[in-house]
Design a protein around this motif. Structure first.
Motif, PDB file in Angstrom:
ATOM      1  N   ASN A  94       0.845  -1.195   0.000  1.00  0.00           N
ATOM      2  CA  ASN A  94       0.000   0.000   0.000  1.00  0.00           C
ATOM      3  C   ASN A  94       0.883   1.250   0.000  1.00  0.00           C
ATOM      4  O   ASN A  94       1.529   1.567   0.995  1.00  0.00           O
ATOM      5  CB  ASN A  94      -0.899  -0.024   1.240  1.00  0.00           C
ATOM      6  N   LEU A  95       0.884   1.976  -1.099  1.00  0.00           N
ATOM      7  CA  LEU A  95       1.754   3.146  -1.234  1.00  0.00           C
ATOM      8  C   LEU A  95       1.319   4.333  -0.383  1.00  0.00           C
ATOM      9  O   LEU A  95       2.048   5.322  -0.289  1.00  0.00           O
ATOM     10  CB  LEU A  95       1.830   3.574  -2.695  1.00  0.00           C
ATOM     11  N   ALA A  96       0.155   4.239   0.236  1.00  0.00           N
ATOM     12  CA  ALA A  96      -0.293   5.321   1.111  1.00  0.00           C
ATOM     13  C   ALA A  96       0.207   5.148   2.534  1.00  0.00           C
ATOM     14  O   ALA A  96      -0.040   6.014   3.376  1.00  0.00           O
ATOM     15  CB  ALA A  96      -1.825   5.391   1.110  1.00  0.00           C
ATOM     16  N   MET A  97       0.917   4.062   2.807  1.00  0.00           N
ATOM     17  CA  MET A  97       1.395   3.775   4.155  1.00  0.00           C
ATOM     18  C   MET A  97       2.900   3.521   4.127  1.00  0.00           C
ATOM     19  O   MET A  97       3.417   2.954   3.155  1.00  0.00           O
ATOM     20  CB  MET A  97       0.675   2.549   4.738  1.00  0.00           C
ATOM     21  N   PRO A  98       3.610   3.878   5.187  1.00  0.00           N
ATOM     22  CA  PRO A  98       5.056   3.638   5.231  1.00  0.00           C
ATOM     23  C   PRO A  98       5.427   2.228   5.660  1.00  0.00           C
ATOM     24  O   PRO A  98       6.586   1.838   5.560  1.00  0.00           O
ATOM     25  CB  PRO A  98       5.542   4.648   6.267  1.00  0.00           C
ATOM     26  N   HIS A  99       4.473   1.438   6.116  1.00  0.00           N
ATOM     27  CA  HIS A  99       4.748   0.122   6.674  1.00  0.00           C
ATOM     28  C   HIS A  99       5.184  -0.856   5.589  1.00  0.00           C
ATOM     29  O   HIS A  99       4.594  -0.925   4.514  1.00  0.00           O
ATOM     30  CB  HIS A  99       3.516  -0.402   7.400  1.00  0.00           C
ATOM     31  N   GLY A 100       6.242  -1.626   5.898  1.00  0.00           N
ATOM     32  CA  GLY A 100       6.774  -2.575   4.933  1.00  0.00           C
ATOM     33  C   GLY A 100       7.506  -1.895   3.793  1.00  0.00           C
ATOM     34  O   GLY A 100       7.532  -2.401   2.673  1.00  0.00           O
TER      35      GLY A 100
END
Length: 696
Positions: free
Chosen positions: A246-252
């Protein structure tokens, strides 16, 4: 910090609104019709004859997690995470302890430079999750003049009123990036100011922000100079969701930010214009690469500028990636170069082959990897105790034999591994992985458990291995278990010592041999033949049938060379042949065991019989399911060489002229003895036997 609360809340809302956004590339569904893959990396790391000499450099005091943990894996002497040299030409080294203190080391003596835990108490939290606490420190390349450095620490979400800039739902803890500015960069203890630049909320208790660092190969006028990289894990949730894609989140993700800029959503840092997703609608401009579970450690090759990252696997694959801007490493649609099936009903059947159209998805796969090799019947929902610790390509000057090798390891069992940097090529076959031998400063062969285990709280067999370097590129090895740091001060070859110059060649004929069961044996001028399979005998578990060479003396240091052949048909999966050495009696000896099928215990191993059932002592045995890779898999003649140096305990077994041993061990129980040849329940033959050594 409350002044930017509204900015954080708006950024969080924007992130949640865009939470459904995923990469524009296709996401591959599991190929359910395919058979699951049980052994994704069939080759075990091979033993190298090359060894590292480790000299203790520093030792750190006992520290404790806050609050006291229930997980014994967190009970270490000191949870030291790396060692690095400050970029100010002072020669000082920095070592962070997850339990809260930042140490500086001068001439091997550590002292506390900054107490991160005390600074952020009572919110500071290090008592749950293997990476929680004060995780890492990175010094700006101009620290000597500007005094700036950066830290990661964790806080319980329930213990703080701060709102993260980005967060997973049901946040349990925050990973916080802080910028510190020392009033006097040359001072022995910190005094100065600090400011928070980024706070990320995680919905799980593991896989937070693992490392932050600057590219040491970037020069002052390079576009990468002074940009801070952040390896952000998936919070432990990627196994069930799509957050890593998910490019909207910094996770992973691997992030890259400009700590001196201000155009981020919270205004506390900048977003480099050259980042690969800048300008893409709904995507975080901070993102440099995508698709990580637990991006544990990364580093740059000082000769080529290439970035390598050690990635801890979920089900089976421990991987090293070469990372470039815009890469997608596939998690959690992929684990290594396999489809990861999040919906599998059998937890052991998670990995599937890649689909025929896999190239269309644009994933990047490992350049080196090894797998977990669990024991048969292993509970696939439990921790197998395997995890990669990323390392460094050695480019120092003190160890010529190590140059160009990417040195890394397994952080749990402490194996130190390497692969050649020039063989780690994207899109090519996996680079071969080799296991390095280890020696203490006195030249004695050791394992990391030998160095880290004595007195270690928690699990003494768990090393918690880490790596570091200094400004010259020299290599250091750390163990949380006992809070020690060793510098690699030399290299040497395993079992390289001289065995002596007494040689015995004429070994044919029945008069030179004493078999357990003479009727099963045939002797010619050139061959020793076990013509009938052995049978189990009373007493301790040991080889069923063997013959001892009575010609010549008993030997202390010894090297045995011979040609062996297995006459049992290839279709029999547990064919075996043994070379006996250090023999004193029918219940006191060593033997090297070679076979076709290394998955059937105890084949391909070095064993000791000491008035009790055989004990496996080879370093290659993982304690669960695997030993060295298969050695003799056909009915041809093979060259076998066994070398034993009782003074140091070094034992090495070589097959077919390879320069690196198939197996190694260390044991000093039997300082002398005779040699022999045999098997368990198979038939075979030996010829051209030569024994060289020192008479006992």
């Amino acid at each position: 910090m409350h002044s930017i609360g509204s900015i954080r809340r708006s950024a969080l809302a924007a992130g949640l609104t865009a939470a459904a956004l995923v990469l524009s590339t296709l996401v591959a569904a599991p190929v359910r019709a395919a058979d699951p893959i049980d052994d994704p990396v069939t080759e075990m790391p091979t033993q190298s004859r090359l060894g590292l000499v480790l000299t203790e450099y520093a030792s750190f005091p006992q520290s404790f997690p806050t609050p006291a943990p229930t997980d014994q894996r967190l009970m270490r002497t000191a949870r030291i995470n790396t060692i690095m040299e400050l970029p100010d030409r002072s020669g000082r080294r920095a070592v962070p302890d997850l339990n809260g203190k930042l140490y500086l080391v001068e001439d091997g003596v550590p002292h506390v430079y900054l107490d991160v835990a005390a600074t952020f108490a009572p919110q500071f939290f290090s008592g749950r999750g293997l990476g929680q606490g004060f995780g890492y420190v990175a010094f700006h390349p101009e620290f000597g003049s500007n005094g700036r450095f950066y830290t990661i620490h964790t806080e319980q979400a329930s213990a703080t009123t701060e709102v993260p800039d980005y967060a997973q739902s049901s946040t349990l803890f925050h990973g916080v990036i802080t910028e510190w500015t020392a009033s006097d960069p040359a001072a022995d203890t910190f005094a100065g100011s600090r400011r928070e630049i980024l706070r990320i909320g995680f919905g799980g208790q593991i896989h937070g922000i693992q490392e932050i660092n600057f590219n040491p190969t970037a020069k002052r006028h390079d576009s990468d100079y002074g940009l801070l990289y952040l390896a952000v894990g998936d919070g432990g949730l990627g196994v069930r969701n799509t957050d890593p894609q998910n490019l909207a989140m910094p996770h992973g993700k691997l992030l890259r930010i400009d700590p001196r800029g201000s155009d981020s959503a919270n205004g506390q840092y900048g977003i480099p214009a050259s980042n690969p997703f800048v300008g893409r609608a709904g995507a975080l401009g901070e993102i440099y690469a995508v698709g990580f579970r637990d991006p544990h450690r990364f580093s740059w090759d000082r000769a080529t500028g290439r970035m390598y990252l050690g990635h801890i696997g979920e089900h089976a694959v421990e991987a090293i990636y070469e990372v470039r801007a815009g890469d997608n490493f596939g998690w959690s649609e992929r684990e290594g170069a396999y489809v990861f099936d999040k919906t599998a009903t059998n937890p052991c059947d998670k990995l599937l082959p890649l689909p025929a159209d896999d190239a269309s998805y644009g994933y990047t796969y490992p350049v080196a990897a090894y797998d977990h090799d669990p024991a048969p019947g292993w509970n696939c929902t439990s921790d197998v105790g395997v995890a990669v610790a990323g390392g460094f390509v050695y480019r120092g000057r003190e160890l010529p034999a190590l140059r160009g090798k990417y040195v890394f390891g397994d952080l749990v069992d402490g194996r130190v591994l390497y692969t050649e940097a020039n063989k780690m090529r994207r899109g090519a076959d996996l680079a071969p992985i080799h296991r390095l031998a280890l020696f203490d400063a006195a030249g004695n062969p050791v394992r990391m458990q030998d160095l880290s285990g004595p007195g270690a709280p928690g699990d003494p067999n768990r090393v918690d291995l880490r790596f570091g370097t200094d400004a010259a590129g020299e290599l250091y090895i750390l163990a949380k278990a006992n809070g020690k740091v060793w510098k690699v001060t030399g290299t040497r070859v395993f079992a390289a010592g001289d065995v002596g110059d007494t040689r015995l060649r004429r070994t044919g004929g029945a008069h030179n041999w004493a078999p357990v069961t003479p009727s099963k044996w045939q002797f010619t001028r050139d061959e020793v033949i076990l013509a009938e399979a052995g049978e189990s005998r009373p007493g301790p578990r040991r080889p069923f049938e063997y013959a001892v060479l009575t010609a010549g003396p008993a030997w202390s240091s010894v090297e045995v060379e011979a040609r062996v052949r297995l006459d049992t048909p290839v279709e029999i999966t547990n064919r075996d042949v043994i070379i006996v050495f250090g023999w004193r009696s029918d219940t006191e000896f060593y033997y090297a065991h070679l076979s076709t099928d290394h998955t059937i215990y105890p084949h391909n191993g070095i064993f000791k019989v000491d008035n009790a059932d055989r004990e496996r002592i080879d370093h290659q045995w993982n304690g669960r399911s695997r030993g060295a890779n298969p050695a003799i898999t056909d009915a041809d003649w093979h060259k076998v060489r066994v070398k034993h140096l009782p003074a140091t305990g070094e034992i090495a077994v070589y097959v077919d002229g390879h320069k690196d041993p198939l197996m190694t061990a260390k044991d000093t129980t039997f300082g002398s003895g005779r040699v022999g040849f045999g098997s368990f329940d198979n038939v075979g033959r030996l010829r051209h036997l030569t024994v060289t050594g020192t008479p006992a």
